[in-house]
Design an enzyme around this catalytic site. Structure first.
Site, short mmCIF file in Angstrom:
data_model
loop_
_atom_site.label_atom_id
_atom_site.label_comp_id
_atom_site.label_asym_id
_atom_site.label_seq_id
_atom_site.Cartn_x
_atom_site.Cartn_y
_atom_site.Cartn_z
N LYS A 94 -5.32 -10.65 -7.28
CA LYS A 94 -6.47 -10.77 -6.37
C LYS A 94 -7.63 -9.90 -6.86
CE LYS A 94 -6.23 -8.75 -2.38
NZ LYS A 94 -5.97 -8.27 -1.03
N LYS B 171 -10.92 -4.04 -4.86
CA LYS B 171 -11.67 -2.78 -5.05
C LYS B 171 -10.90 -1.80 -5.91
CE LYS B 171 -13.37 -2.91 -0.27
NZ LYS B 171 -13.07 -2.49 1.09
N LYS C 196 0.82 -1.22 0.00
CA LYS C 196 0.00 0.00 0.00
C LYS C 196 0.85 1.26 0.00
CE LYS C 196 -4.39 -1.50 1.94
NZ LYS C 196 -5.39 -1.28 2.99
P1 AMP Z 1 -11.01 -5.32 2.77
O1 AMP Z 1 -11.96 -4.93 1.72
O2 AMP Z 1 -9.59 -5.30 2.32
O3 AMP Z 1 -11.27 -4.62 4.07
O4 AMP Z 1 -11.30 -6.85 3.04
C1 AMP Z 1 -12.43 -7.27 3.76
C2 AMP Z 1 -12.45 -8.78 3.88
O5 AMP Z 1 -12.58 -9.37 2.59
C3 AMP Z 1 -11.17 -9.37 4.49
O6 AMP Z 1 -11.52 -10.48 5.31
C4 AMP Z 1 -10.39 -9.82 3.28
O7 AMP Z 1 -9.50 -10.87 3.59
C5 AMP Z 1 -11.51 -10.30 2.36
N1 AMP Z 1 -11.11 -10.22 0.95
C6 AMP Z 1 -10.75 -9.11 0.25
N2 AMP Z 1 -10.45 -9.42 -1.05
C7 AMP Z 1 -10.62 -10.77 -1.16
C8 AMP Z 1 -10.46 -11.71 -2.25
N3 AMP Z 1 -10.09 -11.32 -3.46
N4 AMP Z 1 -10.72 -13.02 -1.98
C9 AMP Z 1 -11.11 -13.43 -0.74
N5 AMP Z 1 -11.28 -12.60 0.31
C10 AMP Z 1 -11.03 -11.28 0.12
#
Ligand code: AMP
Ligand code: TRP
Length: 331
Positions: free
Chosen positions: A194, A197, A111
């Site tokens: 991955k 967003k 990041k």
């Molecule tokens: P974040 O949006 O980064 O706050 O992620 C929120 C949750 O979604 C966390 O538990 C992440 O590990 C999960 N997450 C985010 N991107 C992925 C992905 N591509 N595959 C699986 N889990 C994800």
């Protein structure tokens, strides 16, 4: 059993968040446990957030929880910033965690990029606040996607060092629940990246707000390969796009990868993609429909968050009191 998890209040959620986190949050409502699900707005501001958007982003994540089936009767749904004990324990843990531990965190490196001198200090100490989020509720289980594994290891290290330094067994060592085919969903355009967003291509992900038509068209356009699907999971090992699409099917349908291959082994993507689109639309469109409705009801969301804040504070305050006493602080 005490469960805690959270999602950052930044940007809209996608299928990766749903399978990696949200679906587990709801599935875990069947267990005999206490559940705390927060919206991590304090983590969101480790990078710049426009004040005009932050509140609506927080409400939007809360709406996603409700749309996915998390209910305020079974789970405490709250905003991290509504419970000041998170930052208080976060400071105390800043004095427990070691610089060397944070230096190893790959998310900070990703990041902060090349210009790490200009990253916020909050971005660097982000995993310490995450440890506070979890240990503040003495959580024993944390459902997250695979990308959060390193942060959870650091949480365990903080708990261990605190217990060791103060000769106590106050904090349990939380277990990370990231298993299953949904733990790491990849981009629909690149099986090695991955689903995220921040990917500039909207076709790379399925958003929780996408309509059935958009979902079907994104699956149709998803990158695949020219071979037929194999009979056994090992046949997917060097085919990242195929592996991802089969994994999405398995995770949403609630079956194993082998089950999917029993049905589709020997068939090409011409047969598999329409079936996959049906499963995704079938499982996701009720969620997106509920979400679209909830986004028009900010007062209802605020009502849920207010009840959650009270319950979370009631659980958190005695823990911070205990910790201050253990450390020997006057307060
Ligand atoms: P974040 O949006 O980064 O706050 O992620 C929120 C949750 O979604 C966390 O538990 C992440 O590990 C999960 N997450 C985010 N991107 C992925 C992905 N591509 N595959 C699986 N889990 C994800
Ligand atoms: N860092 C997590 C993410 O980006 C969000 C988060 C903050 C979290 N605090 C947490 C997840 C505590 C689990 C437990 O996804």
């Amino acid at each position: 059993m005490r469960i805690l998890s959270g999602i950052q209040a930044s940007g809209s959620l996608h299928l990766g968040n749903y399978l990696g986190a949200l679906k587990k949050f709801t599935d875990m409502q069947a267990l005999d446990a206490e559940r705390f699900y927060m919206i991590a707005d304090l983590h969101a501001i480790t990078v710049w957030q426009d004040p005009a958007n932050l509140l609506s982003q927080t409400r939007e994540i809360a709406a996603c929880y409700l749309a996915a089936g998390v209910t305020p009767e079974q789970s405490v749904i709250f905003a991290q910033s509504s419970v000041p004990e998170h930052t208080e324990l976060g400071w105390l843990f800043n004095c427990v965690a070691r610089l060397g531990w944070l230096d190893r965190m790959t998310q900070f490196k990703d990041k902060a990029g090349k210009d790490k001198e200009r990253a916020s200090i909050g971005l660097y100490t982000y995993p310490v606040l995450q440890a506070a989020d979890i240990l503040l509720y003495k959580a024993t289980h944390v459902p997250v996607g695979e990308d959060q594994r390193q942060h959870l290891e650091l949480t365990r290290d903080v708990a261990k060092k605190f217990n060791h330094d103060y000769k106590t067994d106050y904090f349990p060592l939380p277990e990370t629940l990231y298993q299953g085919p949904g733990a790491r969903i990849m981009s629909l355009r690149d099986g090695l990246a991955k689903m995220s967003k921040s990917d500039p291509s909207d076709n790379s992900r399925i958003n929780l707000t996408d309509t059935a038509d958009t979902i079907a068209s994104k699956i149709k356009k998803a990158k695949s390969d020219a071979e037929v699907l194999p009979e056994a999971p090992e046949g997917l090992d060097d085919r990242p796009e195929a592996k991802n699409l089969v994994g999405i099917y398995a995770a949403l349908a609630g079956v194993s990868v082998q089950d999917v291959l029993n049905d589709f082994g020997g068939k090409g993507f011409g047969a598999f993609k329409p079936a996959l689109a049906d499963v995704v639309v079938d499982k996701m469109s009720p969620v997106s429909e509920r979400l679209r409705g909830l986004l028009n009801e900010p007062t209802e969301i605020d009502r849920v968050l207010k009840i959650g804040a009270e319950k979370a504070r009631a659980a958190a305050a005695p823990v911070v009191q205990d910790v201050k006493k253990i450390i020997g602080l006057w307060g």
